[in-house]
Motif scaffolding. Structure first.
Motif, PDB file in Angstrom:
ATOM      1  N   THR A 162      -9.925  30.037  -3.474  1.00 13.30           N
ATOM      2  CA  THR A 162     -10.953  31.075  -3.586  1.00 13.30           C
ATOM      3  C   THR A 162     -10.464  32.446  -3.140  1.00 13.30           C
ATOM      4  O   THR A 162     -11.081  33.462  -3.474  1.00 13.30           O
ATOM      5  N   ASP A 165      -9.966  34.948  -6.084  1.00 10.78           N
ATOM      6  CA  ASP A 165     -11.085  35.315  -6.956  1.00 10.78           C
ATOM      7  C   ASP A 165     -10.979  36.743  -7.475  1.00 10.78           C
ATOM      8  O   ASP A 165     -11.261  37.010  -8.653  1.00 10.78           O
ATOM      9  N   TRP A 188     -12.268  28.205 -14.412  1.00  8.92           N
ATOM     10  CA  TRP A 188     -11.951  28.671 -13.061  1.00  8.92           C
ATOM     11  C   TRP A 188     -13.107  28.392 -12.094  1.00  8.92           C
ATOM     12  O   TRP A 188     -12.871  28.049 -10.920  1.00  8.92           O
ATOM     13  N   ARG A 192     -11.720  26.461  -8.829  1.00 11.23           N
ATOM     14  CA  ARG A 192     -11.665  27.212  -7.565  1.00 11.23           C
ATOM     15  C   ARG A 192     -12.343  26.482  -6.420  1.00 11.23           C
ATOM     16  O   ARG A 192     -12.075  26.755  -5.246  1.00 11.23           O
TER      17      ARG A 192
END
Length: 304
Positions: A162, A165, A188, A192
């Motif tokens: 994460t 991001d 994603w 993630r």
């Protein structure tokens, strides 16, 4: 002679020519003066590489940076490369020397041993079960290396998914005319969130085709070993997606005994890397961009 790079890949990229390399060697390493200097044309993105005779290679960072910081980074890479060369079951370059700025080149640079073989981006061993077994053997050997209490550090791949991001948001924004971004965003959003379970292990950290050598269809060496460091055990699984087609990919998974979570996290790191390659190098390094597309296709195929 033209520089190794005809098109700059990075803003402010430093130009390096064979003439510059010859001058640097003459001034700093006269014992190698007179050796033939040959540029190595590759899909690599961080360094210009020149062969020095038959057994050495010089690497010149392309991105402009502070000389002291570059020297510190090269010393870290040399230590990492030396450590990997000692533990790898396959040949790896060994650091020989560090050069200083000069002859118009503004940063420190490095010299290492030259390995023979064909990079996997040219040889394409992706359909070979034997190559997949070799790659698994290489990864397993690194995983068994003592971390000596070290843990993942930095902001690159191999830590927390994460934390990437913001980078992925930029990749999606830049890829609107290149890729099926809505679908990739959905992929994603799932990848993630995959939790981390295993402790850090020693990892090559960048198992892309340009960093793997092939001879006779088998793994014969690994390059760009300066990133050898502790990381998520799934990180080196990017090689499964960058290098292998479906059947051999499963051979590698079986050989390493990957459970579903570790396997999916490896897919996540490959996805993160591939998304950046496609748009960033679409004009300056088409081969690298195409590799990213191929990896994304493999990831998407596995999610259908």
């Amino acid at each position: 002679m033209p520089s190794v790079r005809e098109v700059a890949m990075h803003e402010g990229q430093v130009n390096v020519t064979a003439e510059t390399v010859a001058l640097l060697i003459r001034d700093q390493f006269p014992r190698w003066s007179g050796r033939k200097i040959r540029p190595v044309h590759s899909t690599g993105t961080d360094n210009a590489i020149f062969r020095i005779g038959d057994d050495l290679a010089a690497r010149f960072p392309l991105r402009p940076a502070d000389a002291a910081e570059t020297l510190a980074a090269l010393r870290r890479e040399a230590r990492a490369s030396a450590e990997l060369a000692q533990v790898s079951r396959f040949p790896a370059p060994e650091p020989i020397a560090l050069g200083e700025p000069g002859a118009g080149y503004p940063m420190p640079w490095s010299v290492q041993t030259w390995l023979t073989g064909t990079v996997a981006s040219d040889a394409d061993p992706g359909g070979s079960d034997a190559f997949a077994e070799d790659l698994a053997d290489f990864i397993a050997g690194l995983r068994q290396t003592d971390t000596r209490g070290r843990r993942f550090s930095g902001t690159g791949r191999g830590g927390v998914l994460t934390h990437h991001d913001d980078w992925m948001a930029k990749c999606f924004e830049e890829s609107g005319e290149l890729l099926d971004v809505p679908r990739l965003r959905q992929v994603w959003s799932r990848l993630r969130e995959l939790p981390r379970t295993g402790a850090d292990v020693m990892s090559h950290s960048d198992l892309i085709p340009g960093n793997v050598l092939v001879t006779g269809g088998r793994l014969s060496g690994v390059l760009d070993t300066g990133g050898f460091a502790p990381a998520d055990p799934a990180l080196d699984l990017v090689g499964a997606w960058h290098l292998l087609r479906r059947g051999p990919r499963e051979v590698l998974r079986s050989a390493l005994g990957c459970d579903d979570l570790e396997w999916e996290r490896g897919k996540a790191w490959a996805f993160e890397q591939a998304m950046g390659l496609v748009w960033y190098y679409v004009e300056s390094n088409p081969a690298m961009s195409a590799m990213g597309r191929r990896t994304l296709d493999r990831v998407l195929e596995s999610t259908d």
